[in-house]
Write an enzyme that holds these catalytic residues in place. Sequence first.
Site, PDB file in Angstrom:
ATOM      1  N   ALA A 146      -7.055  14.079   7.291  1.00 48.61           N
ATOM      2  CA  ALA A 146      -7.506  12.819   7.280  1.00 48.61           C
ATOM      3  C   ALA A 146      -8.748  12.514   6.744  1.00 48.61           C
ATOM      4  O   ALA A 146      -8.745  11.650   5.731  1.00 48.61           O
ATOM      5  CB  ALA A 146      -7.793  12.453   8.812  1.00 48.61           C
ATOM      6  N   GLU A 158      -3.297  23.241  19.013  1.00 43.31           N
ATOM      7  CA  GLU A 158      -3.462  22.141  20.073  1.00 43.31           C
ATOM      8  C   GLU A 158      -2.391  21.783  21.118  1.00 43.31           C
ATOM      9  O   GLU A 158      -2.673  21.554  22.245  1.00 43.31           O
ATOM     10  CB  GLU A 158      -3.993  20.731  19.200  1.00 43.31           C
ATOM     11  N   ASP A 206      -1.758  12.597   1.949  1.00 45.63           N
ATOM     12  CA  ASP A 206      -0.634  13.262   2.104  1.00 45.63           C
ATOM     13  C   ASP A 206       0.485  13.318   1.191  1.00 45.63           C
ATOM     14  O   ASP A 206       1.108  14.353   0.753  1.00 45.63           O
ATOM     15  CB  ASP A 206       0.071  13.273   3.446  1.00 45.63           C
ATOM     16  N   GLY A 264      -5.716   6.668   4.579  1.00 47.83           N
ATOM     17  CA  GLY A 264      -6.058   6.411   3.095  1.00 47.83           C
ATOM     18  C   GLY A 264      -5.891   4.958   2.847  1.00 47.83           C
ATOM     19  O   GLY A 264      -6.778   4.366   2.217  1.00 47.83           O
TER      20      GLY A 264
END
Lengths: 435, 435
Positions: free
Chosen positions: A317, A172, A301, A16
Amino acid sequence: MKSERKHIVIIGGGFGGIATAKALKNADVDITIIDRLNHHLFQPLLYQVATAELSPGDIAAPIRAIVNEDPNIKVILGEVKKIDPKVKTIYLNNGHSIPFDQLVMATGAQYNYFGHEEWAEFAPGMKSVSDALKVREQLLMSMEEAEQLDDSNRRKSLLTYVIIGGGPTGVEMAGAIAEVAGNGAKHGYHTIKPEDAKIYLIEAGPRILNAFPESLGKKAKKMLEKMGVKVLLNTPVTHIEKNKVHLQVGLIETPNIIWAAGIKASPLLDSLKVEQDHSGRVLVGSDLSIPKYPDIFIIGDSAHSENKDGIPLPALAPVATQQGKFVGKLLAKSERRSEAKFVYIDKGTMATIGRAKAVADINGLEFSGFFAWFLWSFIHVLSLIGFRNKIGVFMTWMWSYFTHKRGVRLITDRSRCESCTTYERPHNELMEMPV
Amino acid sequence: MKSERKHIVIIGGGFGGIATAKALKNADVDITIIDRLNHHLFQPLLYQVATAELSPGDIAAPIRAIVNEDPNIKVILGEVKKIDPKVKTIYLNNGHSIPFDQLVMATGAQYNYFGHEEWAEFAPGMKSVSDALKVREQLLMSMEEAEQLDDSNRRKSLLTYVIIGGGPTGVEMAGAIAEVAGNGAKHGYHTIKPEDAKIYLIEAGPRILNAFPESLGKKAKKMLEKMGVKVLLNTPVTHIEKNKVHLQVGLIETPNIIWAAGIKASPLLDSLKVEQDHSGRVLVGSDLSIPKYPDIFIIGDSAHSENKDGIPLPALAPVATQQGKFVGKLLAKSERRSEAKFVYIDKGTMATIGRAKAVADINGLEFSGFFAWFLWSFIHVLSLIGFRNKIGVFMTWMWSYFTHKRGVRLITDRSRCESCTTYERPHNELMEMPV
């Protein structure tokens, strides 16, 4: 002589903050970026640092280097202590204070232990390079110790891995650990057999990847199970202590516990004394400013920003990047348009599960398997900041795709690692994939 | 059932240890490599990690990965507590004991403060990745703090750098620091001007690079001075305290103090209770075994092994590598030849001073400038273990040659860095170049 130009301060050099600064670089304003660390980090790939695939330098770039060509941007390494929105001043821990005309808070998030902060010590998350390196050392040290032990309970627990939280980060991590721990022989461990590794992915809810279409969550679960990961759904964690995860259905003993179950916004937001949601995010208006303080913007966030259906935007993101661009463009204009309204364009989500395995949902089209993995790799390489990082990560991935090797299996700090299972202050984020 | 094969233990996975193991890989013996860390480190390039040019993963490779193809080699991560040469047993810190038929000690060296061990806290050397990362954080944090300060004594001291010791490591560090600190603007620091950086290379003796021909030492000095480094010869350090280096000619105030002035052998050798020289190295016979214990060999920086003129061989990677190969071949034979004699073949020495600047002495031929630098780069890339490292380092060097950028300027651990000037246990080595 003070400059007559407007001074815009950006707190945070993540997706950001950098997007905001870049959108403002040609504007007639002075910009200051403040960050606690000196580098921008590509957090979606942090799990690959923790699992010895990439070096920290591959996914991080100095903020100074990113904005080096932009003479109106100043970078300050510093920790913000508090913000006084009424006098428009930021106070740093080192005693300095910085006045601003407009402020953009892109302060990100940290892991949320939902009232059990004491679990953080035993079940760290990953938000920073330092966190990821600690997890890497923990995982490698466990295998090293196990390699030297004959069959025993200690050996079994060293080769057990618990990942808590079935979002993209958890999925992941579980996949990456399965590739390392399940292939001991390939990585030079003579006594560690594939069946020795027990990997648990634990999810309190009824499915994994719940931000994805249900069919992709099911596919991801099948892929993980094929790799030897036990996926436990509807299984809330009841308690965590050193080397122990308690579930309603039983107890798992292991020093390898990784928390990927939820995030909360930066505690710095509390100093604003404005309305926050249950995870600490500040409620912002449609132009991302705080209703009470129109010169303070919250993005990424840290922001509770709703989509057209009234649902808060996820901590991703691409949301932070789009919000940063929006606010940067808004502030670049000399006159403020009151009707400005941020609209998030959802281009899709993806998660990788292992070598040549991934799931993706792009504009409602679902992909899985090799093609999704290829797409995932391609988009992530392109999204990295800096040509050097793009080339480096691309080469590393090609190399490990063809050789099955992981190059960065380094235990660099044993003094730290002899107490591997107790970390200082772990905190992390639901790291979904930017598309 | 115990194997009837001979068990050879190698302590240390550096140049010497790896060379020994590789020379033994086809022999009918069982081999165990023990190391405190899990990776082989290419120490001659460690200064490039400290100066943010390379990532640790570029110059380190897991020992397991290096010997993965060799089924007769076992790798143990462990710290050796002591050796009992009489009963041929090694005792580890974790309580395990390992018997051996033959032992090769390739335990390396650590920094020598010549009786002033208390200086280590304020003037760290670099022997490990962890040491180099601490130095990197110290150097980067100093520039970050200086960038925020107006003209003051504190700012001056933050931009002052003292490197103690004019051997190759000291010369290479001084050159690399001159490139970073002397080019603040290129690296995104707006307030740091080239003339702000004060870099001192301090040498007690009458010349730098005293293992090189005198003319090359002079050339290196000129190159450094042209880059803004003040080279002080005949200048012994009289005392070091926090942020202060005392010389006979005065006092230099700075938190950036790096020790590169000498080494001593690993203290583990003391447990053998055999003859050692003034820097702790064990006196070995012409076949590199200890006269008293013919089944124990000492190689590399730990060995006091003399050349044909009776001068002890220097602590260089090529010495360790050649000795490792020699001992490996000797042990691979079933019968021991008592007349075996190690002869070091000196192929030359080189040191790099900066971008496209180096000095080299190859078989009596002297080179300096761009060609020496090219040769230095070429040989170092080829000497790295692993194809991935070779490609990665080559690409990084090309990238920074053309862009003047340093990609790995990461401050990853501020908690550690707030006390940057006090390190735990620094120790280092005179890192000359392997040819």
